[in-house]
Enzyme design. Structure first.
Site, PDB file in Angstrom:
ATOM      1  N   LYS A 218       0.825  -1.204   0.000  1.00 36.47           N
ATOM      2  CA  LYS A 218       0.000   0.000   0.000  1.00 36.47           C
ATOM      3  C   LYS A 218       0.864   1.262   0.000  1.00 36.47           C
ATOM      4  O   LYS A 218       0.471   2.290  -0.529  1.00 36.47           O
ATOM      5  CB  LYS A 218      -0.905  -0.008   1.242  1.00 36.47           C
ATOM      6  CG  LYS A 218      -1.886   1.160   1.302  1.00 36.47           C
ATOM      7  CD  LYS A 218      -2.856   1.156   0.139  1.00 36.47           C
ATOM      8  CE  LYS A 218      -3.880   2.266   0.250  1.00 36.47           C
ATOM      9  NZ  LYS A 218      -4.799   2.307  -0.883  1.00 36.47           N
ATOM     10  N   ARG A 219       2.066   1.148   0.550  1.00 33.15           N
ATOM     11  CA  ARG A 219       2.950   2.308   0.588  1.00 33.15           C
ATOM     12  C   ARG A 219       3.317   2.785  -0.809  1.00 33.15           C
ATOM     13  O   ARG A 219       3.629   3.952  -1.023  1.00 33.15           O
ATOM     14  CB  ARG A 219       4.230   1.974   1.359  1.00 33.15           C
ATOM     15  CG  ARG A 219       4.038   1.755   2.846  1.00 33.15           C
ATOM     16  CD  ARG A 219       5.384   1.629   3.544  1.00 33.15           C
ATOM     17  NE  ARG A 219       6.145   0.506   3.029  1.00 33.15           N
ATOM     18  CZ  ARG A 219       6.050  -0.730   3.496  1.00 33.15           C
ATOM     19  NH1 ARG A 219       5.218  -0.996   4.498  1.00 33.15           N
ATOM     20  NH2 ARG A 219       6.781  -1.708   2.993  1.00 33.15           N
TER      21      ARG A 219
END
Length: 450
Positions: A218-219
């Site tokens: 997700k980063r």
């Protein structure tokens, strides 16, 4: 009988890699006419996210991965029901069994107490071996394995202990999980041996990578199932694509319904190599699914994206909705492609005048003004029939010794303010209707004159 399980932690949204694990476990159970179990591993209260269990429920059901045993969605009061004879299916409610087996391990000399916690005691000599269906035979020297905590000082089990106990008590026969757990498996084997239990069959799958050096995270961008649904991907396309991330069905076909995946799925196709996530490929698969929809189904699916632009003050701003949807379907790869194509419906005609200059179409501002005047006359003199209007425009083009696009390109700019639109000028006329089309052409003529 084959019994597989999906045992997620309720820590947030559903990562694509986690969903793929659930899919493989579900497919293997269905392929072998077995049982698919949902178990919620919620013993790590520090990472627990409120509402995450509902995310697990809704995602699995949305994807068609219905479980045979496990908890059902809770009521507003927080209560839930269970299906199956091996519950509870929330680990936090199975605390007594973990304590019981930790004491047994201590009695057998396979565990010990330290700092208020219970630790697994790893033998210092010898080696531990197990077979993985993907990675083959694996042997690890016990001297390379460190002791691990089984019961934390707060009395709650660690993941590594709870899942061994639960998998045995729930009679799980095949465990499908990410390869990040491969290094921990020798510790699990030692626990099975100490308790005198037969280990299940292990199937570890390689991770999904964003590129050669980084996992899908997700980063670095979208990584959750909900991200792609929000971006306009169809559920069927997402499931189809993630099934192919790390598994090859053999042959040339790359499009599978869920039931077709059941028939095709085989462990021999699961790869040891990490799978690279390719959104371009996923988008192409989604485009195939969108274009395979019936016109009625596409209309139903696309309505939420179209409605804000075609409904104004309770009235429909489009004269022919069917024509609009028919033009959109072949031009849509993901549903969010729709919005930038149709914003002209509700937007004012304040586009850049320079758009009328087009070398390819041999139009200038002056020629566009003439072409629009002829287009206006053609619309005013004919009924709104596409073939009839096209014939009129073709006759105008033939008389002027130009291609019909000489007239249709300025018409499209006048109606939409766009060089690219869902359909050409005539299609837009049909969508907007005669009155609105004439109104927009007159507005464009006045702007060109001034």
């Amino acid at each position: 009988m084959v019994r597989t399980r999906f045992a997620p932690s309720p820590t947030g949204f559903m990562h694509l890699g986690v969903l793929r694990t659930a899919l493989y476990a579900w497919l293997y159970a269905r392929k072998n006419k077995g049982t698919f179990i949902l178990r919620i591993e919620d013993t790590d209260r520090a990472r627990y996210v409120e509402g995450a269990v509902d995310v697990i429920y809704s995602t699995l059901k949305t994807c068609g991965l219905h479980w045979d045993e496990g908890p059902e969605r809770g009521t507003p009061c927080g209560e839930y029901s269970e299906t199956g004879n091996y519950g509870p299916y929330f680990q936090s409610e199975r605390k007594d069994s973990y304590m019981k087996y930790s004491e047994l391990l201590i009695e057998k000399g396979a565990a010990y107490r330290k700092d208020g916690a219970v630790w697994q005691k790893i033998p210092t000599a010898g080696s531990t071996s197990f077979r993985d269906e993907v990675y083959g035979e694996i042997t690890v020297e016990n001297s390379e394995i460190e002791d691990q905590v089984l019961i934390k000082s707060d009395g709650m089990p660690t993941y590594n202990f709870a899942n061994v106990i639960d998998d045995h008590l729930m009679e799980i026969t095949h465990i499908i999980r990410g390869s990040e757990f491969l290094s921990s498996t020798p510790k699990y084997i030692l626990l099975y041996e100490a308790l005198g239990w037969k280990p299940p069959v292990f199937i570890h799958v390689a991770p999904i990578m964003r590129d050669a050096g980084n996992k899908l995270s997700k980063r670095d961008g979208d990584a959750y199932f909900s991200d792609f649904i929000d971006k306009g991907y169809l559920v069927e396309a997402v499931i189809n694509y993630i099934a192919l991330l790390g598994w090859s069905p053999g042959g040339e076909n790359e499009f599978f319904t869920l039931s077709e995946l059941v028939g095709a799925f085989d462990l021999s196709g699961v790869s040891k190599s990490p799978a690279i996530f390719d959104e371009v490929k996923m988008r192409a698969i989604n485009a195939h699914y969108i274009r395979s929809l019936t016109p009625e189904k596409f209309k139903e699916t696309a309505k939420p994206y179209v409605k804000p632009y075609i409904c104004k003050d309770g009235q429909c701003a489009v004269a022919n909705c069917d024509a609009l949807f028919a033009a959109l379907q072949p031009r849509t790869e993901v549903l969010t492609d729709i919005t930038p194509q149709i914003d002209f419906i509700s937007a004012a005609c304040d586009h850049e005048i320079e758009l009328y200059n087009n070398k390819k179409m041999k139009t200038t501002l002056e020629t566009a003004l003439v072409a629009l005047g002829e287009a206006l006359r053609a619309l005013e003199e004919h009924e709104l029939d596409r073939d009839e209007i096209f014939t009129a425009f073709k006759a105008l083009a033939d008389d002027a010794g130009v291609k019909v696009g000489y007239f249709l390109y300025p018409l499209q700019i006048a109606l939409t303010g766009k060089q690219s639109a869902p359909g050409g000028g005539l299609d837009i006329c049909i969508m907007l209707g005669k009155d609105e089309s004439i109104k927009r052409i007159k507005t464009a003529i006045e702007r060109l004159k001034t």
